[in-house]
Design an enzyme around this catalytic site. Sequence first.
Site, PDB file in Angstrom:
ATOM      1  N   GLY A   1       2.362   6.985  -0.656  1.00 44.71           N
ATOM      2  CA  GLY A   1       2.480   7.325   0.861  1.00 44.71           C
ATOM      3  C   GLY A   1       1.308   6.682   1.494  1.00 44.71           C
ATOM      4  O   GLY A   1       0.768   5.623   1.584  1.00 44.71           O
TER       5      GLY A   1
ATOM      6  N   GLY B   1      13.942  19.358   3.368  1.00 42.93           N
ATOM      7  CA  GLY B   1      13.927  17.798   3.335  1.00 42.93           C
ATOM      8  C   GLY B   1      12.851  17.313   2.445  1.00 42.93           C
ATOM      9  O   GLY B   1      12.677  16.111   2.350  1.00 42.93           O
TER      10      GLY B   1
ATOM     11  N   LYS C   1       5.496   4.640  -9.975  1.00 42.84           N
ATOM     12  CA  LYS C   1       4.234   4.631  -9.109  1.00 42.84           C
ATOM     13  C   LYS C   1       3.028   4.352 -10.180  1.00 42.84           C
ATOM     14  O   LYS C   1       2.136   3.658 -10.074  1.00 42.84           O
ATOM     15  CB  LYS C   1       3.956   5.870  -8.413  1.00 42.84           C
ATOM     16  CG  LYS C   1       4.996   5.873  -7.191  1.00 42.84           C
ATOM     17  CD  LYS C   1       4.744   7.018  -6.364  1.00 42.84           C
ATOM     18  CE  LYS C   1       5.540   7.396  -5.377  1.00 42.84           C
ATOM     19  NZ  LYS C   1       5.655   8.666  -4.732  1.00 42.84           N
TER      20      LYS C   1
ATOM     21  N   GLU D   1       0.855  -1.193   0.018  1.00 45.26           N
ATOM     22  CA  GLU D   1       0.038  -0.078   0.181  1.00 45.26           C
ATOM     23  C   GLU D   1       0.802   1.208   0.084  1.00 45.26           C
ATOM     24  O   GLU D   1       0.582   2.506  -0.740  1.00 45.26           O
ATOM     25  CB  GLU D   1      -0.825   0.071   1.245  1.00 45.26           C
ATOM     26  CG  GLU D   1      -1.897   1.135   1.181  1.00 45.26           C
ATOM     27  CD  GLU D   1      -2.994   1.100   0.150  1.00 45.26           C
ATOM     28  OE1 GLU D   1      -2.739   1.706  -0.986  1.00 45.26           O
ATOM     29  OE2 GLU D   1      -3.888   0.271   0.048  1.00 45.26           O
TER      30      GLU D   1
END
Length: 438
Positions: free
Chosen positions: A135, A188, A206, A130
Site C-alpha cells: 500500500g 469494508g 506480495k 510501489e
Amino acid sequence: MTDYRRLRVALLGAGAVGSQVASLLLKHGDELADRAGARLELAGIAVRNPDAPRDVELPRELYTTDPEALITSADIVIELMGGIEPARSHILLGLGSGADVVTANKALLATHGPEVFEAADRVGASVYYEAAAAGAIPIIRPLRDSLAGDRVVRIMGIVNGTTNYILDRMDSEGADFADVLADAQRLGYAEADPTADVEGYDAAQKAAILASLAFHTTVPLDAVHREGITTITADMIEEAREAGFVIKLLAVCERLTTEDGESISVRVYPALVPRSHPLASVHGANNAVFVEAEAAGSLMFYGAGAGGMQTASAVLGDVVSAARRHMAGGTGVGESTRANLPIVSIGHVVTRYQITLEVADQPGVLASIAGLLSEGGVSVATLVQTAIPAIEGEQRSTARLIIGTHRAADSALSAAVARLTASDVVENVVSVLRVEGE
C-alpha cells in the site's frame, strides 16, 4: 507559471484507488509539475461504465470505454484495474508503444512479472509498482535501490491489513474469528468473498514480489508456501498471550546458507511473534515490513497497507518518478534477477513449533510423547500441562499439553506432528504454530 513540457497520462480503472489518483492529479497539477519537471496531463480514464457511481466526482469527459486508443497515445500508463486480464494485455500494449507503466497489480506481477519486465526491457521503458506490495508503505524502492549494495538476509512482514485487523481484534478482545470477519466485511476491511485475504493468497503474491527484489531472483507464485488464518481460534490466541506471543499472519522471505550453498525460502503462514518484537505492536489494518540486511542491520517500514487515498500516494510517487525519467531521457532501469538462487520447500527451513495437544491423563503419556518427538530428532524446549475436567460419563480424563520445541528442520517437525496425530495417547492435535522473530 513555468511552461513545462506536457506528458500524457492514461489511467485504467476508476475504483477506490483510481478515482483518488485522478482527483489528486487534477487537484495538485501545478505542484506535481514542479516536482516532476513536466506537466502531467490526465488524458483520459478507461472504464467499463462511465455512468457507474464512484467515490469521487470527476469530469465526465475524461471517461472512455476505448482503452487501446488511450494507451497508445500516452507517455505514462497507470493500471489500477486489478486482475490478470485485460490488465496484462493493456500493460503490454502500453510498454510496446513506448510508455512507462505504473501499476498496483500484485496478482499480475506475481504471476506474469518476468513477461512484463522483459517487455519493458525490450523498448527501454520502466515499470513502477510501489503500491503493489504494501500500500502506502515505501518498500519497493528501498529494496530495489537503497539496499542494492547490501545483502538482504531476511524479510518478515505483515502485508495484509484484513488479516491483521482480524487477528488484532481477536487478541485485544478475545473475539471469535467469524465474528470479527463479519465486522471487517461490514466496515469494508474485508471483501464479501474474503478468501484471498484470510487464506493467505494476497500475502503470498506480495511475498513473491518482495523476495524477487530482495534476492535478485525470480520467485514464481507457486514456489511460495502458503497457509491462512481460518483455523485460528480464540483459545489459540489466549494460549499465545499466556506464553508471551501474539499471532500474526507473516510473509517471510529468507536467505538460507548451508554447506551446499545459498538458497531462499518464501512462505506465508500464521506464526507466534514475541510481544517484544516490533511486529507485535502493529495494530488494526496497518502493515509493517521488517528487513534484516548484513550491513544496514534491522529496518522496519510501517504504515497503512491499503485504502484508496493511501495507495494513491504510492501510485503518484511512481508517476512522478516516471515523469522524471522521461524528462531525463535514456532507457529505464530493468529488474535485477540475475542471482538465480534456488528456491527451497518449507521442509528445508529451520524453525521451531508450539504444539497444543489433548492427551489421555495417565502415567507414561509424557514419556511416550517425548519419544515420538525424539524419533525424528525433535526435542522439547518447554512444556505446560493443564488438566481438563472430565465430562460426566467419560471413563478417562484428559490433559492439555502445550509443547514448545527446539529449532529443527520443518520437515522433521512436520513428521513429528504426524506421529503425534497417529498416536493412541493423543486425543487431539489442537494446534500447531511456528515461532518467528525470536
